[in-house]
Design an enzyme around this catalytic site. Structure first.
Site, PDB file in Angstrom:
ATOM      1  N   CYS A 105       0.863  -1.175   0.000  1.00 15.99           N
ATOM      2  CA  CYS A 105       0.000   0.000   0.000  1.00 15.99           C
ATOM      3  C   CYS A 105       0.906   1.232   0.000  1.00 15.99           C
ATOM      4  CB  CYS A 105      -0.895  -0.003   1.233  1.00 15.99           C
ATOM      5  SG  CYS A 105       0.035   0.063   2.766  1.00 15.99           S
TER       6      CYS A 105
ATOM      7  N   HIS B 152       5.114  -5.349   8.790  1.00 15.88           N
ATOM      8  CA  HIS B 152       4.935  -6.718   9.260  1.00 15.88           C
ATOM      9  C   HIS B 152       5.298  -7.726   8.180  1.00 15.88           C
ATOM     10  CE1 HIS B 152       2.297  -5.817  12.982  1.00 15.88           C
ATOM     11  NE2 HIS B 152       3.479  -6.243  13.351  1.00 15.88           N
TER      12      HIS B 152
ATOM     13  N   HIS C 174       3.441   1.517  11.614  1.00 16.24           N
ATOM     14  CA  HIS C 174       2.309   1.414  12.549  1.00 16.24           C
ATOM     15  C   HIS C 174       2.276   2.534  13.570  1.00 16.24           C
ATOM     16  CE1 HIS C 174       4.048  -2.546  11.419  1.00 16.24           C
ATOM     17  NE2 HIS C 174       2.822  -2.732  10.942  1.00 16.24           N
TER      18      HIS C 174
ATOM     19  N   CYS D  80       2.603   5.604   8.792  1.00 16.02           N
ATOM     20  CA  CYS D  80       1.678   5.783   7.674  1.00 16.02           C
ATOM     21  C   CYS D  80       0.756   6.972   7.971  1.00 16.02           C
ATOM     22  CB  CYS D  80       0.846   4.514   7.500  1.00 16.02           C
ATOM     23  SG  CYS D  80      -0.469   4.738   6.298  1.00 16.02           S
TER      24      CYS D  80
ATOM     25  N   GLU E  50      -0.051  -0.670  16.048  1.00 16.69           N
ATOM     26  CA  GLU E  50      -0.796   0.517  15.584  1.00 16.69           C
ATOM     27  C   GLU E  50      -1.775   0.965  16.664  1.00 16.69           C
ATOM     28  OE1 GLU E  50      -2.981   0.260  11.799  1.00 16.69           O
ATOM     29  OE2 GLU E  50      -4.516   1.535  12.687  1.00 16.69           O
TER      30      GLU E  50
ATOM     31  N   CYS F 168      -8.315   2.185   5.918  1.00 20.56           N
ATOM     32  CA  CYS F 168      -7.673   2.837   4.769  1.00 20.56           C
ATOM     33  C   CYS F 168      -8.149   2.250   3.452  1.00 20.56           C
ATOM     34  CB  CYS F 168      -6.157   2.816   4.901  1.00 20.56           C
ATOM     35  SG  CYS F 168      -5.404   1.317   4.319  1.00 20.56           S
TER      36      CYS F 168
ATOM     37  N   SER G 248       0.609  -9.921  10.430  1.00 25.18           N
ATOM     38  CA  SER G 248       0.040  -8.768   9.741  1.00 25.18           C
ATOM     39  C   SER G 248      -1.489  -8.792   9.815  1.00 25.18           C
ATOM     40  CB  SER G 248       0.495  -8.775   8.280  1.00 25.18           C
ATOM     41  OG  SER G 248      -0.444  -8.107   7.459  1.00 25.18           O
ATOM     42  N   SER G 249      -2.058  -7.723  10.382  1.00 28.62           N
ATOM     43  CA  SER G 249      -3.517  -7.641  10.572  1.00 28.62           C
ATOM     44  C   SER G 249      -4.241  -7.664   9.228  1.00 28.62           C
ATOM     45  CB  SER G 249      -3.856  -6.354  11.326  1.00 28.62           C
ATOM     46  OG  SER G 249      -5.227  -6.070  11.246  1.00 28.62           O
ATOM     47  N   ASN G 250      -3.776  -6.855   8.265  1.00 31.92           N
ATOM     48  CA  ASN G 250      -4.517  -6.774   7.001  1.00 31.92           C
ATOM     49  C   ASN G 250      -4.414  -8.068   6.208  1.00 31.92           C
ATOM     50  OD1 ASN G 250      -2.776  -6.344   4.364  1.00 31.92           O
ATOM     51  ND2 ASN G 250      -1.646  -5.422   6.042  1.00 31.92           N
TER      52      ASN G 250
END
Lengths: 274, 274
Positions: free
Chosen positions: B12, B36, B70, B92, B122, B186, B214-216
């Site tokens: 991203c 991450h 984060h 970010c 984060e 986001c 990694s959360s996403n």
């Protein structure tokens, strides 16, 4: 015919307060009907000579004026103040709140979205407190056609349905970076709606009593109709029809926030005698 | 095996920016991993001697320090500033935003609700900007157990699922008189999630590439799994298993926002060779 009343129904706090105020101002004039119930308005005229005038220009100088529960536009209030100092504000406090929110939020640059009926006096009043033109929508579809800004404040006409309000809120949250949601649907509306929903589920036939121009009464009718197919909206006992109750065992009754008990009582007694 | 990549996947804006910043600070130290993805962190170490240190107290005076995507807690930033002036902020910008919102809203007396994982860096960073203890919840059930005030501000960890965010928003709108909703999820997260969802619907097997912390990436896996039962989460090609692709025709591939292209390319080539 057996009749069961909803747990919560009829007069809300704001209506009860407005009627008390009007009864204390004999010979007063209300700018538009005090509440959305023609029969109660008629009673106020007969018992207290409180009359309705729709036209602000026809109101005499120094008249005793009562502001309706739904509130009036800011400009009308200004005009009224130029004519008389004898003003009794019977605007429901739950309506004064969204008026104040609109004034504050639009001054802070938020785009105002009102979930409500643009022709309803409450909404006309609330709208008048926005510095910029608010977006007034009755459903999500109407909103989807409109251009939104990044910062939006959302309020509701006090008598609207919470589920539809949330649909609109969700759309705004998805599409705006800040959505300030003020839940201005009044508790009496919630309680009457919840009780009507529960009652409609357990009866064979349902009767809603209230003014046909009353927003909250229409909501009660729509919600009840979802759960009980044989559902009727009447203004008073004279509209009842014996055929509705044929082969039915239990009739549920609820009433809008502007329906006085004397009208409801007569409806209940008439149904019981079928 | 035929492979189809999601329309949007991988790096991203924030991650791309952070890596560029780190590459420009050879011999720098990141306080905790920059992103991450262990393999990309390793590449930064090998190619640019950018190393990770988890402990702020071990960072030497006047060191070249890079803040992770984060973000870090406000207090850590303060402590860091006492040690060195050579700080590069790779937080970010989409994370800086919820930090600023928390600071402002809590100062204005709003109760802060954060939809996120309290153990995620984060969220730890964002929380530190609240004047009062924020409520951090991972789902609606957790929120229902908590006591709310009348005025609430809601934000989300940037990589969370919008549907669950709306569930929380709806509960708050029902139960608070003002709910100020900041949609801080986001766009890259939205786009990657949407694309993974669409791809998962049309393939026989799906592979998500990304860091297991990694959360996403985890969100991409969960969303894909809903639509494609044979879904696997791997960090790189070495975890692939030929058995997964037996009797399958089309394999979908997506990757988390912190997964570099060189890792994705290797995964795609390996699958194509099955």
């Amino acid at each position: 015919m057996r009749v069961k009343l909803a747990k919560n129904y009829g007069f809300c706090f704001g209506v009860r307060r407005a009627i008390k105020l009007a009864e204390s101002k004999s010979n007063g004039i209300t700018l538009g009907p005090l509440i959305h119930n023609a029969k109660e308005i008629n009673r106020l005229k007969e018992d207290f000579n409180v009359v309705v005038n729709e036209n602000i220009e026809e109101i005499p100088q120094n008249a005793e004026v009562i502001i309706r529960t739904h509130g009036i536009p800011k400009q009308d209030l200004q005009r009224l103040k130029e004519k008389t100092s004898k003003i009794t504000d019977a605007t429901c406090p739950f309506v004064t709140k969204p008026q104040a929110i609109c004034e504050k939020m639009s001054a802070q640059g938020y785009q105002i979205v009102i979930f409500g009926d643009i022709k309803h006096p409450e909404v006309k009043g609330v709208m008048s407190y926005c510095e910029n033109n608010p977006l007034v929508v009755e459903n999500l579809e109407a909103l989807k056609a409109l251009k939104l800004t990044e910062k939006v404040a959302l309020i509701s006409q006090t008598t609207k349905n919470i589920e539809l309000f949330l649909e609109i809120a969700n759309y705004l949250i998805r599409n705006c970076s800040e959505c300030r949601v003020f839940n201005t649907i009044c508790n009496a509306t919630f309680d009457n709606q919840d009780s009507a929903r529960n009652l409609a589920k357990e009866v064979d036939v349902m009767v809603i009593v209230g003014g046909k121009n009353s927003s909250n009464t229409k909501q009660l009718y729509n919600i009840s109709k979802e759960h009980c197919q044989d559902c009727y909206l009447i203004e008073d006992f004279s509209e009842l029809n014996a055929q509705w109750f044929k082969d039915k065992k239990l009739c549920g009754v609820s009433a809008g926030a502007s329906t006085p008990n004397w009208i409801i009582d007569k409806v209940v007694k008439t149904i019981e005698n079928y």
